[in-house]
Each structure stands twice: as structure tokens, then as C-alpha cells.
Scaffold this motif. Structure first.
Motif, short mmCIF file in Angstrom:
data_model
loop_
_atom_site.label_atom_id
_atom_site.label_comp_id
_atom_site.label_asym_id
_atom_site.label_seq_id
_atom_site.Cartn_x
_atom_site.Cartn_y
_atom_site.Cartn_z
N PRO A 49 12.04 -17.51 -25.86
CA PRO A 49 10.05 -18.06 -26.11
C PRO A 49 10.69 -19.85 -26.51
O PRO A 49 11.39 -20.24 -26.62
CB PRO A 49 10.19 -17.49 -27.58
CG PRO A 49 10.79 -16.28 -26.81
CD PRO A 49 11.83 -16.16 -26.72
N ASP A 52 11.85 -20.56 -30.47
CA ASP A 52 13.07 -19.99 -30.65
C ASP A 52 14.39 -20.97 -29.86
O ASP A 52 15.10 -21.53 -30.46
CB ASP A 52 14.11 -18.73 -29.78
CG ASP A 52 12.89 -17.92 -30.36
OD1 ASP A 52 12.56 -17.71 -31.25
OD2 ASP A 52 13.14 -16.71 -29.87
N TYR A 106 13.50 -24.26 -17.44
CA TYR A 106 12.08 -24.70 -17.55
C TYR A 106 11.37 -25.68 -16.25
O TYR A 106 12.27 -26.46 -15.18
CB TYR A 106 11.48 -25.30 -19.22
CG TYR A 106 11.34 -26.81 -18.69
CD1 TYR A 106 11.27 -27.86 -18.48
CD2 TYR A 106 13.61 -27.38 -18.82
CE1 TYR A 106 10.86 -28.76 -18.17
CE2 TYR A 106 13.39 -28.85 -19.20
CZ TYR A 106 12.15 -29.21 -18.70
OH TYR A 106 12.61 -30.59 -18.73
N SER A 133 10.53 -18.79 -21.37
CA SER A 133 9.73 -18.27 -20.64
C SER A 133 8.28 -18.67 -20.41
O SER A 133 7.25 -17.74 -20.12
CB SER A 133 9.83 -16.77 -21.49
OG SER A 133 9.03 -16.83 -23.35
N ASP A 134 8.10 -19.82 -21.58
CA ASP A 134 6.38 -19.65 -21.16
C ASP A 134 6.60 -21.41 -21.20
O ASP A 134 5.64 -21.99 -21.48
CB ASP A 134 6.20 -20.42 -23.55
CG ASP A 134 6.79 -20.29 -24.42
OD1 ASP A 134 7.77 -20.31 -24.15
OD2 ASP A 134 6.54 -19.74 -25.92
N GLY A 138 4.51 -24.27 -23.33
CA GLY A 138 5.05 -23.55 -24.43
C GLY A 138 6.21 -24.50 -25.67
O GLY A 138 5.46 -24.26 -26.99
#
Length: 156
Positions: A49, A52, A106, A133-134, A138
């Protein structure tokens, strides 16, 4: 009729292109962290995430961000210090990336392009590769900093 300075101009353009490519393919940018490399930083899951990753970044962990989007998207906004490695050119950037640091890929979608770059990196023997992940949305939502500009003269 020949243009008198044509050869000099072509030579200058070629020299500039070599300089730009050399800079783009040099060692990876990091967040400037002073921390020792931590191979267990992100755990086993390849997806991490953004919150993190941001926490590790803010703690000074040695992270090389790899922007998997096309270069034009990179120019409009990216994580500061990120390397522009468009997913469709990933193979050509392999030799310019460090193997002794975390490479965190990313993109915007949130991770389809980043996954393609991560797959190329791991297929080429990179062991410390993660994917936000996002994605960049994110990262923004978590309050991460963002820069803009070309890969050669990126601000941020």
C-alpha cells in the motif's frame, strides 16, 4: 546548396542526445535516505500500500521509485526522484537500475503498468522489487510529495 553549419549542428545534437541518455541510464535516484538497506522492509507480498511505502520513504529508507507510465505522464507529475521507465521500454532500462536497493514501481491505473515493469525487473534478476498497490493516486491520497518536469530536469 549546402548549409555551412549543418555538420556542427548535427554533431552538437548527437552529443546532447548522448549526454541525456547517459544521465537517464545512470544510477537510480533515491529519497536520500541514510538508513542501511533493509531486505525485509516490505515483507513477501509484491504489492505494498502507498501509505506503507510513504512511511518507509519518510523514515529515510533507501528506495528507488520507478515510474512505469509513459514519459509525458511522468512530466506532469511523479514521486520526487523517481526514474522514468515506461512499461513499454522497461527492458532497455534494466542495466541502469541499481540491484542493491528497493525498487518500487508505480503507475496511475493503479498497478497494471507497474506490474509489467516489475515483471521485467524480476525476470532480469532483481530481487528487491515492489509495486505500490494503489498507484500514484494512493500515494497522493496518503499525502506523498509530488514533483513535475522531465526525467533529465525533474523538479521535486
Amino acid at each position: 546548396m549546402k548549409f555551412p553549419g549543418f555538420r556542427a549542428i548535427v554533431t552538437l545534437i548527437v552529443a546532447m542526445a548522448v549526454a541525456v541518455l547517459g544521465a537517464a541510464c545512470s544510477g537510480g535516484e533515491t529519497n536520500g535516505g541514510d538508513a542501511d538497506f533493509n531486505p525485509d522492509l516490505f515483507g513477501a507480498d509484491p504489492m505494498v500500500p502507498a501509505a506503507d511505502v510513504l512511511a518507509a520513504y519518510e523514515a529515510g529508507e533507501d528506495i528507488v521509485f520507478v515510474d512505469a507510465r509513459p514519459e509525458l505522464d511522468y512530466e506532469f507529475g511523479h514521486i520526487p526522484g523517481a526514474r522514468s521507465v515506461p512499461y513499454f521500454e522497461a527492458e532497455s532500462h534494466v542495466d541502469g537500475l541499481p540491484r542493491d536497493r528497493w525498487l518500487v514501481t508505480y503507475c496511475e491505473c493503479p498497478h497494471a503498468e507497474a506490474q509489467q515493469v516489475a515483471d521485467v525487473l524480476t525476470a532480469n534478476g532483481f530481487e528487491h522489487v515492489k509495486i505500490i498497490s494503489d498507484g500514484l493516486p494512493g500515494w497522493r491520497e496518503a499525502g506523498g510529495p509530488e514533483g513535475a518536469g522531465t526525467p533529465e530536469g525533474a523538479e521535486g
